[in-house]
Design a protein around this motif. Structure first.
Motif, PDB file in Angstrom:
ATOM      1  N   ARG A 187       0.833  -1.207   0.000  1.00  0.00           N
ATOM      2  CA  ARG A 187       0.000   0.000   0.000  1.00  0.00           C
ATOM      3  C   ARG A 187       0.871   1.261   0.000  1.00  0.00           C
ATOM      4  NH1 ARG A 187      -4.391  -0.216   4.370  1.00  0.00           N
ATOM      5  NH2 ARG A 187      -2.964  -1.533   5.525  1.00  0.00           N
ATOM      6  N   LYS A 188       0.304   2.337  -0.566  1.00  0.00           N
ATOM      7  CA  LYS A 188       1.101   3.547  -0.787  1.00  0.00           C
ATOM      8  C   LYS A 188       1.304   4.351   0.496  1.00  0.00           C
ATOM      9  CE  LYS A 188       1.121   7.615  -3.802  1.00  0.00           C
ATOM     10  NZ  LYS A 188       0.864   8.049  -5.183  1.00  0.00           N
ATOM     11  N   THR A 189       2.572   4.655   0.771  1.00  0.00           N
ATOM     12  CA  THR A 189       2.937   5.417   1.963  1.00  0.00           C
ATOM     13  C   THR A 189       3.434   6.800   1.595  1.00  0.00           C
ATOM     14  OG1 THR A 189       3.780   3.355   2.815  1.00  0.00           O
ATOM     15  CG2 THR A 189       4.293   5.284   4.102  1.00  0.00           C
ATOM     16  N   ALA A 190       4.000   6.912   0.394  1.00  0.00           N
ATOM     17  CA  ALA A 190       4.570   8.207   0.018  1.00  0.00           C
ATOM     18  C   ALA A 190       4.475   8.409  -1.483  1.00  0.00           C
ATOM     19  CB  ALA A 190       6.029   8.281   0.462  1.00  0.00           C
ATOM     20  N   GLY A 209       8.088  17.887  -4.924  1.00  0.00           N
ATOM     21  CA  GLY A 209       7.147  17.691  -3.816  1.00  0.00           C
ATOM     22  C   GLY A 209       7.254  16.284  -3.244  1.00  0.00           C
ATOM     23  N   ILE A 210       7.297  16.217  -1.915  1.00  0.00           N
ATOM     24  CA  ILE A 210       7.396  14.923  -1.232  1.00  0.00           C
ATOM     25  C   ILE A 210       6.275  14.840  -0.201  1.00  0.00           C
ATOM     26  CG2 ILE A 210       8.825  13.555   0.368  1.00  0.00           C
ATOM     27  CD1 ILE A 210      11.286  14.817  -0.989  1.00  0.00           C
ATOM     28  N   GLY A 211       5.488  13.794  -0.274  1.00  0.00           N
ATOM     29  CA  GLY A 211       4.436  13.574   0.720  1.00  0.00           C
ATOM     30  C   GLY A 211       4.626  12.196   1.339  1.00  0.00           C
ATOM     31  N   ILE A 212       4.746  12.131   2.675  1.00  0.00           N
ATOM     32  CA  ILE A 212       4.930  10.827   3.339  1.00  0.00           C
ATOM     33  C   ILE A 212       3.923  10.691   4.475  1.00  0.00           C
ATOM     34  CG2 ILE A 212       6.578   9.272   4.491  1.00  0.00           C
ATOM     35  CD1 ILE A 212       8.842  11.006   3.459  1.00  0.00           C
ATOM     36  N   ASN A 213       3.140   9.628   4.450  1.00  0.00           N
ATOM     37  CA  ASN A 213       2.227   9.345   5.565  1.00  0.00           C
ATOM     38  C   ASN A 213       3.048   8.727   6.690  1.00  0.00           C
ATOM     39  OD1 ASN A 213       0.122  10.023   3.846  1.00  0.00           O
ATOM     40  ND2 ASN A 213      -0.200   7.917   3.209  1.00  0.00           N
ATOM     41  N   VAL A 214       3.101   9.406   7.822  1.00  0.00           N
ATOM     42  CA  VAL A 214       3.926   8.881   8.915  1.00  0.00           C
ATOM     43  C   VAL A 214       3.067   8.331  10.059  1.00  0.00           C
ATOM     44  CG1 VAL A 214       5.775   9.388  10.564  1.00  0.00           C
ATOM     45  CG2 VAL A 214       5.790  10.480   8.316  1.00  0.00           C
ATOM     46  N   ASN A 215       2.225   9.172  10.637  1.00  0.00           N
ATOM     47  CA  ASN A 215       1.571   8.756  11.886  1.00  0.00           C
ATOM     48  C   ASN A 215       0.050   8.608  11.794  1.00  0.00           C
ATOM     49  OD1 ASN A 215       3.843   8.375  13.535  1.00  0.00           O
ATOM     50  ND2 ASN A 215       4.072  10.593  13.774  1.00  0.00           N
ATOM     51  N   GLN A 216      -0.500   8.518  10.597  1.00  0.00           N
ATOM     52  CA  GLN A 216      -1.954   8.326  10.514  1.00  0.00           C
ATOM     53  C   GLN A 216      -2.336   6.922  10.972  1.00  0.00           C
ATOM     54  OE1 GLN A 216      -0.107   9.400   7.886  1.00  0.00           O
ATOM     55  NE2 GLN A 216      -1.236  10.852   6.631  1.00  0.00           N
ATOM     56  N   ILE A 232       3.506   4.856   7.905  1.00  0.00           N
ATOM     57  CA  ILE A 232       4.601   4.113   8.540  1.00  0.00           C
ATOM     58  C   ILE A 232       4.115   3.582   9.897  1.00  0.00           C
ATOM     59  CG2 ILE A 232       6.968   4.264   9.415  1.00  0.00           C
ATOM     60  CD1 ILE A 232       7.463   6.474   7.359  1.00  0.00           C
ATOM     61  N   LYS A 233       3.298   4.378  10.595  1.00  0.00           N
ATOM     62  CA  LYS A 233       2.787   3.923  11.897  1.00  0.00           C
ATOM     63  C   LYS A 233       1.938   2.655  11.746  1.00  0.00           C
ATOM     64  CE  LYS A 233      -0.350   5.351  15.549  1.00  0.00           C
ATOM     65  NZ  LYS A 233      -1.148   6.459  16.051  1.00  0.00           N
ATOM     66  N   GLN A 234       1.068   2.661  10.733  1.00  0.00           N
ATOM     67  CA  GLN A 234       0.219   1.475  10.555  1.00  0.00           C
ATOM     68  C   GLN A 234       1.045   0.221  10.307  1.00  0.00           C
ATOM     69  OE1 GLN A 234      -3.212   1.478   7.859  1.00  0.00           O
ATOM     70  NE2 GLN A 234      -3.202   3.697   8.070  1.00  0.00           N
ATOM     71  N   GLU A 235       2.133   0.371   9.568  1.00  0.00           N
ATOM     72  CA  GLU A 235       2.921  -0.807   9.193  1.00  0.00           C
ATOM     73  C   GLU A 235       3.940  -1.200  10.251  1.00  0.00           C
ATOM     74  OE1 GLU A 235       1.810  -2.511   6.725  1.00  0.00           O
ATOM     75  OE2 GLU A 235       0.393  -0.909   6.277  1.00  0.00           O
ATOM     76  N   GLY A 237       3.467  -0.240  13.686  1.00  0.00           N
ATOM     77  CA  GLY A 237       2.814  -0.280  14.986  1.00  0.00           C
ATOM     78  C   GLY A 237       3.349   0.755  15.961  1.00  0.00           C
ATOM     79  N   LYS A 238       4.105   1.742  15.422  1.00  0.00           N
ATOM     80  CA  LYS A 238       4.704   2.736  16.321  1.00  0.00           C
ATOM     81  C   LYS A 238       4.554   4.138  15.768  1.00  0.00           C
ATOM     82  CE  LYS A 238       8.904   0.639  17.128  1.00  0.00           C
ATOM     83  NZ  LYS A 238      10.323   0.761  17.313  1.00  0.00           N
ATOM     84  N   GLN A 239       4.478   5.106  16.667  1.00  0.00           N
ATOM     85  CA  GLN A 239       4.477   6.517  16.317  1.00  0.00           C
ATOM     86  C   GLN A 239       5.918   6.943  16.027  1.00  0.00           C
ATOM     87  OE1 GLN A 239       1.469   8.201  16.934  1.00  0.00           O
ATOM     88  NE2 GLN A 239       2.086  10.336  16.766  1.00  0.00           N
ATOM     89  N   TRP A 240       6.131   7.801  15.019  1.00  0.00           N
ATOM     90  CA  TRP A 240       7.492   8.222  14.688  1.00  0.00           C
ATOM     91  C   TRP A 240       7.647   9.727  14.758  1.00  0.00           C
ATOM     92  CZ3 TRP A 240      11.147   4.648  14.521  1.00  0.00           C
ATOM     93  CH2 TRP A 240      10.721   3.322  14.373  1.00  0.00           C
ATOM     94  N   ARG A 241       8.815  10.191  15.209  1.00  0.00           N
ATOM     95  CA  ARG A 241       9.096  11.628  15.199  1.00  0.00           C
ATOM     96  C   ARG A 241       9.400  12.045  13.770  1.00  0.00           C
ATOM     97  NH1 ARG A 241      13.776  12.950  18.959  1.00  0.00           N
ATOM     98  NH2 ARG A 241      13.157  15.045  18.364  1.00  0.00           N
TER      99      ARG A 241
END
Ligand code: BT5
Length: 324
Positions: A187-190, A209-216, A232-235, A237-241
């Motif tokens: 699945r698409k993350t960025a 332009g760069i779009g990255i899904n991190v903590n959704q 990245i959080k979904q895959e 299991g952790k929240q990222w700074r």
């Protein structure tokens, strides 16, 4: 944010290695000792960590994960990328500002970054969902001295950089779907959007332009893309700074871009293929309103996608969507 506070952060940032005395701060900022102390307390509430030692003064030891010019530049080990950062809590699209600044002459490496975009753009007029504080939504101004025909290689190079940075910082295993998507577990993350202003044989500027899904979390992605998108959080299991991930992207970008300008695309092609999504597998190609099955082989030396059709013939693709 008040200008005094900005100046204070800047002074602390420029004196990271030593203490700066209360007296010096008063003089530089033209405020009283009590005012300095009050500002420090405010900064601490915002997540800045400041050590205060009697007779020596103040030293900043940690910036918060909030995005700002200061937090992003804190400890950043680049020489030109991210030296000029424009941050917005909310903006229509960082691409839009990127074009404006580039036309006004902004230097190569200028970064426009937002906590939230209200009109985030994908390719071909598509929308890019950019929720508040949950991802990285940024544009980089580039002025490469290459012919415009080579600009797509910058998209492929960026995909390698994003895959490597995500892997380094978060230890998930990303893959690159040609030409501009980063996938994790199918699945698409960025996504990457390369927009260029060019004359016949010269690039004036690129807004990358760069779009990255991190903590959704899953529910925070709009329903229409929940099946195809992830974070990245979904895959993991952790929240990222966000800040360390952005800084890693900046560092890797500066190195790769300089090598690309000096030596060309060869090394990037090899790395791209290591991350290539579904390489060696059957997919469906959609190009010029035609859809046909083909096997993904890899990249051509110029970055075109090499596929093998069912009759055994190979084809180089410059513009298409891969379906499956
Ligand atoms: C892209 O377009 O993948 C390029 C995305 C670039 C976004 C960045 S954010 C910073 C900068 N400022 C902007 O305004 N844009 C850039 P494309 O390949 O056309 O993919 C768009 C499609 O991805 C949409 O049609 C949706 O199906 C899907 N999509 C939208 N938002 C998404 C999200 N947050 N995560 C995953 N998929 C998404």
């Amino acid at each position: 944010m008040s200008t005094t506070r900005n100046q204070l952060i800047e002074l602390l940032e420029n004196n990271q290695q030593e203490y700066i005395s209360g007296q010096q701060l008063c003089e530089r900022l033209n405020i009283s000792r009590t005012a300095v102390w009050k500002h420090m307390k405010e900064l601490e509430k915002d997540g800045y960590r400041i050590v205060a030692v009697p007779k020596r003064g103040y030293r900043i030891i940690e910036f918060p994960d909030k995005l700002s010019k200061n937090t992003l530049q804190w400890g950043l080990q680049t020489s030109w990328l991210g030296r000029n950062i424009v941050h917005y809590p909310e903006i229509s699209s960082t691409q839009k500002i990127g074009h404006q600044l580039a036309l006004e002459g902004a230097a190569e490496g200028t970064v426009i970054i937002a906590d939230q975009q209200t009109e985030g753009k994908g390719r071909m007029g598509r929308k890019w969902h950019s929720a508040k504080n949950e991802g990285i939504w940024m544009s980089i101004i580039l002025r490469p001295q290459i012919i415009p025909q080579l600009a797509p290689q910058i998209t492929l190079m960026t995909a390698v950089i994003l895959a490597k940075a995500i892997e380094t910082v978060t230890e998930v295993s990303p893959a690159i779907k040609w030409p501009n998507d980063i996938f994790i577990n199918n699945r698409k993350t960025a996504g990457i959007l390369t927009e260029m202003q060019a004359e016949q044989d010269e690039i004036q500027y690129i807004v990358l332009g760069i779009g990255i899904n991190v903590n959704q979390s899953r529910d925070n992605l709009p329903e229409d893309i929940q099946k195809i998108a992830t974070s990245i959080k979904q895959e993991s299991g952790k929240q990222w700074r966000l800040v360390p991930l952005i800084q890693e992207i900046f560092i890797q970008f500066e190195q790769k871009y300089e090598t690309f300008l000096q030596k060309g695309f060869t090394d990037i092609k090899e790395e791209w293929e290591m991350y290539g999504y579904k390489i060696g597998e059957q997919v469906r190609i959609s190009s010029n309103k035609l859809t046909y099955p083909a096997k993904l082989i890899g990249l051509e030396t110029d970055g075109a996608l090499k596929v093998q059709k069912q009759d055994g013939s190979t084809e180089s693709i410059y513009s298409a969507e891969i379906l499956w």
